[in-house]
Design a protein around this motif. Structure first.
Motif, mmCIF file in Angstrom:
data_model
loop_
_atom_site.group_PDB
_atom_site.id
_atom_site.type_symbol
_atom_site.label_atom_id
_atom_site.label_comp_id
_atom_site.label_asym_id
_atom_site.label_seq_id
_atom_site.Cartn_x
_atom_site.Cartn_y
_atom_site.Cartn_z
ATOM 1 N N ASN A 73 -43.005 -28.261 -11.095
ATOM 2 C CA ASN A 73 -42.936 -29.648 -10.722
ATOM 3 C C ASN A 73 -41.675 -30.375 -11.183
ATOM 4 O OD1 ASN A 73 -45.813 -29.095 -10.375
ATOM 5 N ND2 ASN A 73 -46.313 -29.803 -12.609
ATOM 6 N N LEU A 74 -40.813 -30.176 -12.034
ATOM 7 C CA LEU A 74 -39.642 -30.837 -12.153
ATOM 8 C C LEU A 74 -38.586 -30.311 -11.066
ATOM 9 C CD1 LEU A 74 -39.289 -30.168 -15.915
ATOM 10 C CD2 LEU A 74 -39.340 -32.528 -14.764
ATOM 11 N N SER A 75 -38.671 -29.217 -10.527
ATOM 12 C CA SER A 75 -37.747 -28.946 -9.402
ATOM 13 C C SER A 75 -38.262 -29.448 -8.357
ATOM 14 C CB SER A 75 -37.945 -27.546 -9.300
ATOM 15 O OG SER A 75 -37.539 -26.803 -10.135
ATOM 16 N N ILE A 76 -39.454 -29.653 -7.956
ATOM 17 C CA ILE A 76 -40.043 -30.439 -6.647
ATOM 18 C C ILE A 76 -39.604 -31.850 -6.879
ATOM 19 C CG2 ILE A 76 -42.227 -31.257 -5.134
ATOM 20 C CD1 ILE A 76 -43.171 -28.305 -6.158
ATOM 21 N N ASP A 77 -39.790 -32.373 -8.109
ATOM 22 C CA ASP A 77 -39.552 -34.002 -8.351
ATOM 23 C C ASP A 77 -37.927 -34.070 -7.977
ATOM 24 O OD1 ASP A 77 -42.130 -34.375 -9.077
ATOM 25 O OD2 ASP A 77 -41.818 -34.559 -11.161
ATOM 26 N N LEU A 78 -37.095 -33.069 -8.515
ATOM 27 C CA LEU A 78 -35.827 -33.216 -8.395
ATOM 28 C C LEU A 78 -35.409 -32.992 -6.694
ATOM 29 C CD1 LEU A 78 -32.642 -33.681 -9.218
ATOM 30 C CD2 LEU A 78 -32.800 -31.065 -9.491
ATOM 31 N N LEU A 79 -35.823 -32.204 -6.059
ATOM 32 C CA LEU A 79 -35.701 -32.269 -4.476
ATOM 33 C C LEU A 79 -36.109 -33.557 -3.792
ATOM 34 C CD1 LEU A 79 -36.941 -28.677 -3.579
ATOM 35 C CD2 LEU A 79 -34.535 -29.374 -3.941
ATOM 36 N N ARG A 80 -37.537 -33.990 -4.249
ATOM 37 C CA ARG A 80 -37.803 -35.211 -3.544
ATOM 38 C C ARG A 80 -36.679 -36.241 -3.786
ATOM 39 N NH1 ARG A 80 -44.014 -34.687 -5.383
ATOM 40 N NH2 ARG A 80 -44.754 -33.095 -3.830
ATOM 41 N N ARG A 81 -36.257 -36.594 -5.133
ATOM 42 C CA ARG A 81 -35.316 -37.642 -5.711
ATOM 43 C C ARG A 81 -34.042 -37.440 -4.752
ATOM 44 N NH1 ARG A 81 -35.826 -37.206 -10.727
ATOM 45 N NH2 ARG A 81 -34.446 -35.474 -10.876
#
Length: 182
Positions: A73-81
């Motif tokens: 989830n944190l990785s996906i959030d970082l990619l989205r950001r």
């Protein structure tokens, strides 16, 4: 829970984390494509879990699965950001600076150009004065043929002949491609 039990639980949790840290980092790196960012995400996941109260962290039934979900989830959030920032700013400046070519010539190219210029200047000194002046005005001064003709008090075709023959001599003596000398 008493203090001694809390310290033991923290030690167990730290050993658990250290045991699985490499696999969690590998997992995050697959999602992000960047090992450095993956390590940051794994650290953030661990800190988030460790910041929970002892009893809430102890209630997690499958801690490895829980950490993997947090890492994902944190990785996906970082990619989205990063994607959002890219849309706003026009792209990642680090990537752009690596892709854009440097306008400056390489040191080898600059050295070769200086040698060529020195050779041409040396050959120019051996030419008749009128031809030398015509070439210098045209190539270094940016004057038009008509202006050079007026200055030398000769015809435009003669100025053209002086310049073209002089540049041909320079190219031949310096071993330059005639296209460069024009």
């Amino acid at each position: 829970m008493d203090k001694k039990a809390a310290v033991q639980q923290d030690n167990l949790a730290m050993r658990f984390f250290m045991t699985h840290r490499a696999s969690l980092t590998d997992y995050a790196a697959k999602v992000l494509g960047d090992r450095g960012q993956a390590e940051d995400v794994v650290q953030e996941a661990w800190l988030t879990l460790a910041a929970r109260s002892g009893s809430a962290a102890a209630e997690v039934r499958a801690p490895l699965g829980y950490l993997r979900t947090m890492v994902r989830n944190l990785s996906i959030d970082l990619l989205r950001r990063k994607a959002r920032e890219g849309r706003i700013s026009g792209g990642d400046m680090d990537d752009a600076s690596q892709i854009v070519a440097d306008d400056r010539p390489s040191p080898e190219t600059a050295l070769g150009a200086r040698r060529d210029l020195d050779c041409v200047l040396g050959v120019l000194r051996t030419l008749p004065e009128r031809q030398q002046v015509a070439i210098e005005m045209y190539r270094f001064g940016g004057y038009k043929l008509r202006e050079i003709a007026d200055h030398l008090q000769v015809s435009v075709p003669l100025v053209h002949l002086l310049i073209s023959e002089g540049l041909a001599v320079c190219a031949d003596r310096c071993g330059l491609d005639r296209g460069k000398a024009k």
